[in-house]
Design a protein around this motif. Structure first.
Motif, PDB file in Angstrom:
ATOM      1  N   GLY A   1     -16.241  21.489   1.698  1.00 28.03           N
ATOM      2  CA  GLY A   1     -16.630  22.471   0.653  1.00 28.03           C
ATOM      3  C   GLY A   1     -15.372  22.388  -0.516  1.00 28.03           C
ATOM      4  N   ILE A   2     -14.579  21.275  -0.410  1.00 26.48           N
ATOM      5  CA  ILE A   2     -13.470  20.995  -1.428  1.00 26.48           C
ATOM      6  C   ILE A   2     -13.722  20.570  -2.965  1.00 26.48           C
ATOM      7  N   LEU A   3     -14.858  19.593  -2.949  1.00 31.01           N
ATOM      8  CA  LEU A   3     -15.377  19.066  -4.030  1.00 31.01           C
ATOM      9  C   LEU A   3     -16.960  19.180  -4.042  1.00 31.01           C
ATOM     10  N   ASP A   4     -17.475  19.442  -5.316  1.00 30.97           N
ATOM     11  CA  ASP A   4     -18.984  19.358  -5.486  1.00 30.97           C
ATOM     12  C   ASP A   4     -19.416  17.964  -5.268  1.00 30.97           C
ATOM     13  N   THR A   5     -20.855  17.981  -4.794  1.00 30.21           N
ATOM     14  CA  THR A   5     -21.329  16.640  -4.441  1.00 30.21           C
ATOM     15  C   THR A   5     -21.442  15.632  -5.869  1.00 30.21           C
ATOM     16  N   GLU A   6     -21.997  16.216  -6.752  1.00 33.59           N
ATOM     17  CA  GLU A   6     -22.330  15.400  -7.810  1.00 33.59           C
ATOM     18  C   GLU A   6     -20.827  15.019  -8.627  1.00 33.59           C
ATOM     19  N   GLU A   7     -19.586  15.716  -8.637  1.00 29.15           N
ATOM     20  CA  GLU A   7     -18.466  15.522  -8.938  1.00 29.15           C
ATOM     21  C   GLU A   7     -17.923  14.274  -8.094  1.00 29.15           C
ATOM     22  N   ALA A   8     -18.159  14.489  -7.114  1.00 27.53           N
ATOM     23  CA  ALA A   8     -17.469  13.565  -5.858  1.00 27.53           C
ATOM     24  C   ALA A   8     -18.242  12.258  -6.276  1.00 27.53           C
ATOM     25  N   GLY A   9     -19.317  12.187  -6.628  1.00 27.80           N
ATOM     26  CA  GLY A   9     -19.887  10.524  -7.024  1.00 27.80           C
ATOM     27  C   GLY A   9     -19.181   9.919  -7.923  1.00 27.80           C
ATOM     28  N   ARG A  10     -18.943  10.805  -8.886  1.00 22.24           N
ATOM     29  CA  ARG A  10     -18.341  10.293 -10.173  1.00 22.24           C
ATOM     30  C   ARG A  10     -16.630  10.147  -9.862  1.00 22.24           C
ATOM     31  N   ALA A  11     -16.260  10.702  -9.139  1.00 30.43           N
ATOM     32  CA  ALA A  11     -14.856  10.645  -8.721  1.00 30.43           C
ATOM     33  C   ALA A  11     -14.631   9.385  -7.691  1.00 30.43           C
ATOM     34  N   ALA A  12     -15.526   9.192  -7.196  1.00 31.85           N
ATOM     35  CA  ALA A  12     -15.607   7.954  -5.933  1.00 31.85           C
ATOM     36  C   ALA A  12     -15.393   6.709  -6.879  1.00 31.85           C
ATOM     37  N   ALA A  13     -16.315   6.584  -7.773  1.00 30.89           N
ATOM     38  CA  ALA A  13     -16.562   5.627  -8.684  1.00 30.89           C
ATOM     39  C   ALA A  13     -15.263   5.169  -9.513  1.00 30.89           C
ATOM     40  N   THR A  14     -14.713   6.522 -10.294  1.00 26.60           N
ATOM     41  CA  THR A  14     -13.466   6.444 -11.255  1.00 26.60           C
ATOM     42  C   THR A  14     -12.293   6.253 -10.358  1.00 26.60           C
ATOM     43  N   THR A  15     -12.306   6.661  -9.161  1.00 27.84           N
ATOM     44  CA  THR A  15     -11.061   6.303  -8.458  1.00 27.84           C
ATOM     45  C   THR A  15     -10.882   4.848  -7.825  1.00 27.84           C
ATOM     46  N   PHE A  16     -11.956   4.197  -7.382  1.00 29.12           N
ATOM     47  CA  PHE A  16     -11.820   2.967  -7.256  1.00 29.12           C
ATOM     48  C   PHE A  16     -11.675   2.053  -8.251  1.00 29.12           C
ATOM     49  N   LEU A  17     -12.208   2.350  -9.502  1.00 28.71           N
ATOM     50  CA  LEU A  17     -11.958   1.541 -10.691  1.00 28.71           C
ATOM     51  C   LEU A  17     -10.690   1.582 -11.169  1.00 28.71           C
ATOM     52  N   THR A  18     -10.139   2.745 -11.164  1.00 25.18           N
ATOM     53  CA  THR A  18      -8.664   2.969 -11.416  1.00 25.18           C
ATOM     54  C   THR A  18      -7.814   1.968 -10.513  1.00 25.18           C
ATOM     55  N   ALA A  19      -8.162   2.368  -9.329  1.00 24.11           N
ATOM     56  CA  ALA A  19      -7.292   1.623  -7.943  1.00 24.11           C
ATOM     57  C   ALA A  19      -7.119   0.062  -8.336  1.00 24.11           C
ATOM     58  N   ALA A  20      -8.456  -0.336  -8.916  1.00 21.83           N
ATOM     59  CA  ALA A  20      -8.489  -1.904  -8.940  1.00 21.83           C
ATOM     60  C   ALA A  20      -7.877  -2.309 -10.254  1.00 21.83           C
ATOM     61  N   GLY A  21      -7.348  -1.220 -10.972  1.00 22.42           N
ATOM     62  CA  GLY A  21      -6.823  -1.754 -12.465  1.00 22.42           C
ATOM     63  C   GLY A  21      -7.387  -1.435 -13.861  1.00 22.42           C
ATOM     64  N   LEU A  22      -8.606  -0.781 -13.764  1.00 25.07           N
ATOM     65  CA  LEU A  22      -8.993  -0.241 -14.880  1.00 25.07           C
ATOM     66  C   LEU A  22      -8.326   0.944 -15.454  1.00 25.07           C
ATOM     67  N   PRO A  23      -7.765   0.998 -16.826  1.00 20.43           N
ATOM     68  CA  PRO A  23      -7.477   2.097 -17.293  1.00 20.43           C
ATOM     69  C   PRO A  23      -8.437   3.402 -17.010  1.00 20.43           C
ATOM     70  N   LEU A  24      -7.608   4.568 -16.778  1.00 21.03           N
ATOM     71  CA  LEU A  24      -8.373   5.832 -16.243  1.00 21.03           C
ATOM     72  C   LEU A  24      -9.343   6.048 -17.626  1.00 21.03           C
ATOM     73  N   PRO A  25      -9.039   6.128 -18.737  1.00 16.95           N
ATOM     74  CA  PRO A  25      -9.898   6.698 -19.867  1.00 16.95           C
ATOM     75  C   PRO A  25     -11.080   5.735 -19.953  1.00 16.95           C
ATOM     76  N   GLU A  26     -10.975   4.374 -19.850  1.00 15.85           N
ATOM     77  CA  GLU A  26     -12.080   3.490 -19.819  1.00 15.85           C
ATOM     78  C   GLU A  26     -12.966   3.650 -18.615  1.00 15.85           C
ATOM     79  N   ALA A  27     -12.228   3.627 -17.467  1.00 11.93           N
ATOM     80  CA  ALA A  27     -13.131   4.024 -16.051  1.00 11.93           C
ATOM     81  C   ALA A  27     -13.940   5.372 -16.091  1.00 11.93           C
ATOM     82  N   THR A  28     -13.405   6.450 -16.793  1.00 13.66           N
ATOM     83  CA  THR A  28     -13.933   7.539 -16.654  1.00 13.66           C
ATOM     84  C   THR A  28     -15.202   7.371 -17.763  1.00 13.66           C
TER      85      THR A  28
END
Length: 216
Positions: free
Chosen positions: A177-204
């Motif tokens: 219950g910490i995170l909304d499910t729809e928010e989590a899907g976007r968060a997963a994609a954004t977090t991975f892309l930034t971890a791989a080196g994509l700038p946060l604004p571009e990944a978001t």
């Protein structure tokens, strides 16, 4: 000398169809019951499916076998969503974002069963089932590196483990219950892309754009 009377093919087909329908019904009810109550018994599942306990055990000799069957269905759906996203997007980071969002929509339906699946199958067993998808991911991650889209020093095969950790971690956050499910899907994609080196604004921006296309 007596001969065994042949069984009409229509009777065999009807029996097979009935058995297949029972199996499908058991799986559907098991998914619902185990999502509602991870400790649901085989008796509960049998009652919900409208069959006797013996019928459930005839298809699934143990509770772990039933959970494994549900996992196999989830894996099949996950790989289909992943393949579809990769087929539709040519640019690697867009393909990765689309695949993660598509896969999340599938895995979200099974996230409450993950702890059961990990006990019944183990993480290595889950990873083994996802091997074809992970191999496709390694190739796409390598493309992103080769094209300068990813700047991480982490090798593509290790990035698969990073991705798994992010997805499983966020699924647990949704379960708690910490995170909304729809928010989590976007968060997963954004977090991975930034971890791989994509700038946060571009990944978001990329994840939001792909998500709006998928839901639009």
């Amino acid at each position: 000398m007596s001969r065994t009377k042949p069984t009409p093919s229509g009777t065999v087909s009807a029996a097979t169809a009935r058995a297949d329908a029972n199996r499908r019904r058991i799986l559907d009810v098991a998914h619902t019951e185990l999502t509602r109550d991870p400790d649901a018994s085989m008796d509960q599942i049998a009652r919900g499916a409208g069959v006797v306990r013996r019928t459930v055990y005839g298809h699934f000799p143990s509770r772990d076998a039933l959970v494994t069957a549900l996992l196999d269905e989830a894996v099949e759906a996950v790989m289909a969503a992943h393949s579809a996203a990769y087929a539709e997007a040519e640019e690697p980071t867009r393909a990765i974002a689309a695949a993660m969002l598509g896969v999340w929509r599938v895995t979200d339906r099974y996230r409450l069963l993950l702890s059961l699946a990990q006990r019944a199958v183990t993480m290595d067993g889950i990873r083994e089932r996802l091997a074809p998808m992970n191999e496709a991911g390694v190739a796409m991650f390598q493309r992103a590196l080769d094209e300068g889209r990813f700047t991480t020093q982490v090798p593509p095969r290790a990035l698969v483990y990073v991705l798994e950790s992010i997805v499983f971690g966020l699924m647990e956050a949704v379960n708690d219950g910490i995170l909304d499910t729809e928010e989590a899907g976007r968060a997963a994609a954004t977090t991975f892309l930034t971890a791989a080196g994509l700038p946060l604004p571009e990944a978001t921006a990329l994840v939001n754009e792909v998500a709006s296309t998928q839901t639009g």
